[in-house]
Design a protein around this motif. Sequence first.
Motif, mmCIF file in Angstrom:
data_model
loop_
_atom_site.group_PDB
_atom_site.id
_atom_site.type_symbol
_atom_site.label_atom_id
_atom_site.label_comp_id
_atom_site.label_asym_id
_atom_site.label_seq_id
_atom_site.Cartn_x
_atom_site.Cartn_y
_atom_site.Cartn_z
ATOM 1 N N VAL A 1 0.852 -1.195 0.000
ATOM 2 C CA VAL A 1 0.000 0.000 0.000
ATOM 3 C C VAL A 1 0.880 1.234 0.000
ATOM 4 O O VAL A 1 2.042 1.200 0.430
ATOM 5 C CB VAL A 1 -0.948 0.029 1.216
ATOM 6 C CG1 VAL A 1 -1.931 -1.128 1.170
ATOM 7 C CG2 VAL A 1 -0.169 0.025 2.527
ATOM 8 N N GLY A 2 0.328 2.336 -0.480
ATOM 9 C CA GLY A 2 1.045 3.603 -0.478
ATOM 10 C C GLY A 2 0.808 4.354 0.814
ATOM 11 O O GLY A 2 -0.308 4.398 1.322
ATOM 12 N N VAL A 3 1.893 4.934 1.345
ATOM 13 C CA VAL A 3 1.832 5.674 2.608
ATOM 14 C C VAL A 3 2.416 7.061 2.385
ATOM 15 O O VAL A 3 3.430 7.209 1.695
ATOM 16 C CB VAL A 3 2.609 4.930 3.729
ATOM 17 C CG1 VAL A 3 2.562 5.716 5.029
ATOM 18 C CG2 VAL A 3 2.047 3.532 3.920
ATOM 19 N N GLU A 4 1.794 8.060 2.967
ATOM 20 C CA GLU A 4 2.247 9.445 2.803
ATOM 21 C C GLU A 4 3.698 9.610 3.229
ATOM 22 O O GLU A 4 4.140 9.044 4.237
ATOM 23 C CB GLU A 4 1.346 10.373 3.620
ATOM 24 C CG GLU A 4 1.662 11.861 3.444
ATOM 25 C CD GLU A 4 0.724 12.744 4.231
ATOM 26 O OE1 GLU A 4 -0.244 12.205 4.807
ATOM 27 O OE2 GLU A 4 0.972 13.960 4.273
ATOM 28 N N ASP A 5 4.442 10.400 2.449
ATOM 29 C CA ASP A 5 5.850 10.658 2.753
ATOM 30 C C ASP A 5 6.153 12.115 2.413
ATOM 31 O O ASP A 5 5.792 12.601 1.333
ATOM 32 C CB ASP A 5 6.753 9.723 1.930
ATOM 33 C CG ASP A 5 8.234 9.940 2.220
ATOM 34 O OD1 ASP A 5 8.723 9.371 3.208
ATOM 35 O OD2 ASP A 5 8.877 10.685 1.453
ATOM 36 N N GLU A 6 6.810 12.816 3.327
ATOM 37 C CA GLU A 6 7.058 14.252 3.131
ATOM 38 C C GLU A 6 7.946 14.530 1.934
ATOM 39 O O GLU A 6 7.759 15.518 1.216
ATOM 40 C CB GLU A 6 7.704 14.841 4.392
ATOM 41 C CG GLU A 6 6.760 14.933 5.577
ATOM 42 C CD GLU A 6 7.391 15.609 6.777
ATOM 43 O OE1 GLU A 6 6.731 15.684 7.812
ATOM 44 O OE2 GLU A 6 8.556 16.059 6.655
ATOM 45 N N GLN A 7 8.927 13.685 1.673
ATOM 46 C CA GLN A 7 9.884 13.938 0.598
ATOM 47 C C GLN A 7 9.388 13.471 -0.760
ATOM 48 O O GLN A 7 9.544 14.158 -1.767
ATOM 49 C CB GLN A 7 11.225 13.246 0.916
ATOM 50 C CG GLN A 7 11.934 13.797 2.127
ATOM 51 C CD GLN A 7 12.342 15.244 1.940
ATOM 52 O OE1 GLN A 7 12.794 15.645 0.870
ATOM 53 N NE2 GLN A 7 12.165 16.053 2.984
ATOM 54 N N LEU A 8 8.772 12.290 -0.811
ATOM 55 C CA LEU A 8 8.436 11.652 -2.089
ATOM 56 C C LEU A 8 6.951 11.646 -2.413
ATOM 57 O O LEU A 8 6.551 11.153 -3.453
ATOM 58 C CB LEU A 8 8.968 10.214 -2.100
ATOM 59 C CG LEU A 8 10.493 10.087 -2.017
ATOM 60 C CD1 LEU A 8 10.900 8.632 -1.815
ATOM 61 C CD2 LEU A 8 11.146 10.656 -3.264
ATOM 62 N N GLY A 9 6.139 12.229 -1.532
ATOM 63 C CA GLY A 9 4.696 12.209 -1.749
ATOM 64 C C GLY A 9 4.066 10.981 -1.141
ATOM 65 O O GLY A 9 3.278 11.064 -0.203
#
Length: 541
Positions: free
Chosen positions: A465-473
């Motif tokens: 699953v995709g998880v929010e990340d400050e650097q990569l979105g």
Amino acid sequence: MSDQLPVTTIPAALRAAAEGHPERLAVVDGAVRLDYAGLLAHVRRAARALAASDIGPGDRVAVLAPNCWQWIVTAFAAWDAGAVVVPISTRGKAAEIGPVLERTGARLLVTVDELLGSRYLDMLRAEYPGPTQGRPVPGLPDLREVVFMAGTADGPGTVGWDAFLDRADGIDPEAAERRAQAAKPDDVCEVLFTSGTTGAPKGVMLAQGQLLRSYWDWSGLGGLGGGDTFLVVSPFSHGFGINAGVLVCVLRGMTNVPMALFEPAAALELVEREHVTVLAGPPTLFSRMLDHPDAARRELSSLRVAYCGAATVPAALIERLANDVGIERVINAYGLIEACVVSMTRADDPVEVIATSTGRPLPGVEVRTVDDEGRDTPVGEPGEVLVRGDGVMVGYWRDPDATAAAVGPDGWLRTGDIGTVDEAGNVRIVDRKKDMFICGGFNAYPAEIEGLLVRHPAIAQVAVVGVEDEQLGEVGWAYVVPAEAERVVPDEVIAWARERMANYKVPRRVVVCDELPVNANGKVDKATLRRRSRAAHQHTG
């Protein structure tokens, strides 16, 4: 500026540019500066070299290289020869590159000998071994030859760039020109691979005429023209890079400044030195440039248009680009490989519309949203986005069943995206293609990543699953169930994945669990996994 598309084939577009403004800069790549007359001359020579290499109409020419002037020449030469361009991401590993070559039956691969430590030919030879028999990759019998843009021949069936071009001398220029002139709008010219959400990569077939129409409108509505210089950061191997970059620059008579690898300081320097007027990328690209220490000392006033797609655009970023840089227009848009450009914001749209929507459909494009029963949803109510128009793909490469499942007999393409359409016609994507997430501007498809991770001998089941990340979105988290009597070490799995897949697909976290949650239909319940991931991310972040 006329709204009428001036040409209907790609070879005609290049010739119109060379005849209309031969001395205008077409490509600036380091020390290489080609005007349009020079670009056409290079393309004609490369097209004759392709003919001498027995590449003709319908043959597939794969290109695996970073953005550079030779990439542009190769693509237009292939189109002159009537061939089909198959772009391949430089971030791919052998297990990702090989199937594309195999499925398309690519006869020629144009590449580089090495990039950032990756030696593609060595990787492919290790993945596809066997008796050489004069072939560059023993296990890929359709692949006749590998041409190195940079580097020299490396074993059977390989040739360097200069030696390849020397073959042109044996081909009659007039015969080659007749082949270019014979191109038709309905000729398939690209096969772009996208995993969709099924996990198995699918090749999207696109034709010359539909690409020219879609990107003529996209560039025209964006106000692009002959005085523009486009810093193309998006890889040419992606639909946006090859079409909005390579094709549009020629179609509109712009200057293409290809960037092989994005680095904020280098991008800022190029904007200043080459007086770049157009830049495109995800919001993080612009933020990284503006936040870089060099930004304050660089002259960026030439920039006037920013295409800021691939994610929701923060209103603060739009205002910052306008106030700090002086950019005239920030444009948000929505498209997908299967339908080219679908919608985009317009010049008179307020910041709120640009920040929260992808604008209105392009001319000749229809958009509707439907519920699970296929009924149109009310204005403003979410539903699956359906698209119809000239930009909808010819079909999936050698996959009629998948084509029929995606495009109905009435021409409506099921995008798999969930969106809304407001009263003004603005399209807003509220959820992306099922499980897809965007990592650093690259579309990452969990089903494909899962298919690669499950090859690990210690893994029995996996869900990503995709998880929010400050650097990569967003980044991928992998939930794995160990195989019987096996032990999964998360760091080892991540290291294993880095050797076998593009970095944006590599999970940033591996979570070991006894079993994966399932819904009433017995399918993995990714909504539950997303909730777990968000909770864990908030707890640790």
